[in-house]
Design a protein around this motif. Sequence first.
Motif, PDB file in Angstrom:
ATOM      1  N   TYR A   1      -0.850 -48.952  49.045  1.00 45.00           N
ATOM      2  CA  TYR A   1       0.142 -49.952  48.639  1.00 45.00           C
ATOM      3  C   TYR A   1       1.540 -49.391  48.347  1.00 45.00           C
ATOM      4  O   TYR A   1       2.477 -50.153  48.176  1.00 45.00           O
ATOM      5  N   ARG A   2       1.678 -48.071  48.271  1.00 39.90           N
ATOM      6  CA  ARG A   2       2.943 -47.498  47.781  1.00 39.90           C
ATOM      7  C   ARG A   2       4.141 -47.850  48.664  1.00 39.90           C
ATOM      8  O   ARG A   2       5.191 -48.232  48.148  1.00 39.90           O
ATOM      9  N   ASP A   3       3.988 -47.742  49.989  1.00 39.69           N
ATOM     10  CA  ASP A   3       5.110 -48.065  50.870  1.00 39.69           C
ATOM     11  C   ASP A   3       5.476 -49.547  50.789  1.00 39.69           C
ATOM     12  O   ASP A   3       6.660 -49.916  50.825  1.00 39.69           O
ATOM     13  N   ILE A   4       4.449 -50.387  50.672  1.00 39.89           N
ATOM     14  CA  ILE A   4       4.674 -51.833  50.548  1.00 39.89           C
ATOM     15  C   ILE A   4       5.445 -52.137  49.270  1.00 39.89           C
ATOM     16  O   ILE A   4       6.383 -52.941  49.263  1.00 39.89           O
ATOM     17  N   LEU A   5       5.078 -51.467  48.195  1.00 40.62           N
ATOM     18  CA  LEU A   5       5.740 -51.682  46.910  1.00 40.62           C
ATOM     19  C   LEU A   5       7.208 -51.256  46.959  1.00 40.62           C
ATOM     20  O   LEU A   5       8.093 -51.976  46.489  1.00 40.62           O
ATOM     21  N   ILE A   6       7.468 -50.103  47.551  1.00 43.87           N
ATOM     22  CA  ILE A   6       8.852 -49.612  47.644  1.00 43.87           C
ATOM     23  C   ILE A   6       9.695 -50.568  48.483  1.00 43.87           C
ATOM     24  O   ILE A   6      10.808 -50.933  48.095  1.00 43.87           O
ATOM     25  N   CYS A   7       9.156 -50.983  49.636  1.00 47.58           N
ATOM     26  CA  CYS A   7       9.892 -51.902  50.517  1.00 47.58           C
ATOM     27  C   CYS A   7      10.135 -53.243  49.827  1.00 47.58           C
ATOM     28  O   CYS A   7      11.211 -53.841  49.987  1.00 47.58           O
ATOM     29  N   ALA A   8       9.163 -53.707  49.051  1.00 51.75           N
ATOM     30  CA  ALA A   8       9.314 -54.973  48.323  1.00 51.75           C
ATOM     31  C   ALA A   8      10.429 -54.857  47.289  1.00 51.75           C
ATOM     32  O   ALA A   8      11.227 -55.792  47.113  1.00 51.75           O
ATOM     33  N   PHE A   9      10.525 -53.705  46.640  1.00 51.54           N
ATOM     34  CA  PHE A   9      11.582 -53.492  45.646  1.00 51.54           C
ATOM     35  C   PHE A   9      12.949 -53.480  46.327  1.00 51.54           C
ATOM     36  O   PHE A   9      13.913 -54.062  45.814  1.00 51.54           O
ATOM     37  N   VAL A  10      13.041 -52.824  47.484  1.00 46.36           N
ATOM     38  CA  VAL A  10      14.309 -52.760  48.220  1.00 46.36           C
ATOM     39  C   VAL A  10      14.755 -54.163  48.630  1.00 46.36           C
ATOM     40  O   VAL A  10      15.933 -54.522  48.492  1.00 46.36           O
ATOM     41  N   ILE A  11      13.826 -54.966  49.121  1.00 49.91           N
ATOM     42  CA  ILE A  11      14.142 -56.343  49.523  1.00 49.91           C
ATOM     43  C   ILE A  11      14.594 -57.156  48.309  1.00 49.91           C
ATOM     44  O   ILE A  11      15.581 -57.907  48.386  1.00 49.91           O
ATOM     45  N   PHE A  12      13.877 -57.010  47.196  1.00 47.72           N
ATOM     46  CA  PHE A  12      14.234 -57.728  45.973  1.00 47.72           C
ATOM     47  C   PHE A  12      15.636 -57.348  45.511  1.00 47.72           C
ATOM     48  O   PHE A  12      16.442 -58.216  45.165  1.00 47.72           O
ATOM     49  N   TYR A  13      15.935 -56.049  45.531  1.00 50.78           N
ATOM     50  CA  TYR A  13      17.253 -55.573  45.116  1.00 50.78           C
ATOM     51  C   TYR A  13      18.337 -56.161  46.015  1.00 50.78           C
ATOM     52  O   TYR A  13      19.371 -56.645  45.549  1.00 50.78           O
ATOM     53  N   SER A  14      18.088 -56.101  47.332  1.00 47.47           N
ATOM     54  CA  SER A  14      19.059 -56.606  48.307  1.00 47.47           C
ATOM     55  C   SER A  14      19.312 -58.098  48.128  1.00 47.47           C
ATOM     56  O   SER A  14      20.461 -58.546  48.083  1.00 47.47           O
ATOM     57  N   LEU A  15      18.243 -58.872  47.998  1.00 45.75           N
ATOM     58  CA  LEU A  15      18.368 -60.322  47.823  1.00 45.75           C
ATOM     59  C   LEU A  15      19.064 -60.674  46.513  1.00 45.75           C
ATOM     60  O   LEU A  15      19.928 -61.554  46.468  1.00 45.75           O
ATOM     61  N   ALA A  16      18.687 -59.981  45.448  1.00 43.41           N
ATOM     62  CA  ALA A  16      19.280 -60.257  44.132  1.00 43.41           C
ATOM     63  C   ALA A  16      20.781 -60.029  44.163  1.00 43.41           C
ATOM     64  O   ALA A  16      21.562 -60.837  43.639  1.00 43.41           O
TER      65      ALA A  16
END
Length: 346
Positions: free
Chosen positions: A150-165
């Motif tokens: 799950y680690r890569d999925i978690l990192i990518c999800a954080f990047v997307i969240f940061y970008s969208l926010a």
Amino acid sequence: MLITLAILAVYVFIAVYGIAFTKDTSHFFSKDYTTVLKGLCCIIVIFVHIPNIYGNAIQNAAGSFGYICVTLFFMFSAYGLTWSVKHKEGYLNNFFRKRVLAVLTPYIIICLLKAICGFKVFRDGTNFVFVIFMFYIIFYLSHKYINKKYRDILICAFVIFYSLAGQIANDFFGYENIILKWQTESLGFMYGIIFANIIEPFKEKVKKQYVVKIGILSAVSGILGVTYLKYKYILFAGDYILRIILGISLILLLFTITIHFRIGNIFTKYLGKISYEVFLLHGFVMSVYNVLKLQVSSGVYILMVILGTLVIAAVLNKIDTIIIQRIANPTKLFSLRQSKVSKIDT
């Protein structure tokens, strides 16, 4: 504009000098490959930040690719991290000492330089340093404590969240600061992680009907580019979604073309070596010139900024290297000194 055109001509010559077609794709995304592209990208980033008073049509056209260049900086960083974790045993053990030193040492020196000159310290490259440092922390924690699945999925999800926010805060609330910068560019960190996992299949796919794929991607990129110019002022759909799609298209086109071309020469490799310092320094150089109130043409100003930045960056890189080596490997340096002392004694 003639001087600016001449600068771009020299830039293109340096970029293509020594380039060679090859069926072997082992060079693709090697350290030399990413170093060369970072070196070429850092010059484009300078173009995009030239003050309007010294700008011109050619500089503006070249600078329009600046966001692609910053995206690649994020991408190469994430790719390097992901590849290193996979292939270097115990890589995370010295993660902060090595990676953080490499990021913070040049930044701190430049901040001190700005303070001495009386300039605002937390400007220019501060945004990039903050975001990349934040991503480094998330990357480290994920690889240290999260299940491998799950680690890569978690990192990518954080990047997307940061970008969208950041984009939502900017578009709909007019709020933007150091914490919410590089909304589209920061997604490059996600691209790097994905690419590190699909690099071999990507090579195999691109090698089939290579010329056709270049033609298709060129056409798609051209259409998207024209569309973006027309609709980039539309909130979110234009200045975010369309910008991201165009960026992905241009990056894929670049990678598709260069997968069969061995790029790089002594100039571009050295540019890549000092690219981070160039990225952090060019704003400082422009601040110095602004204080001097130069009365020069657009082309002369651009040339002065590039040359001034490269000279200072080269000096700073030497200082950075010494400081980082001393802090990162104190035991090794101590042993070398002891060895020298022993030789002198004997």
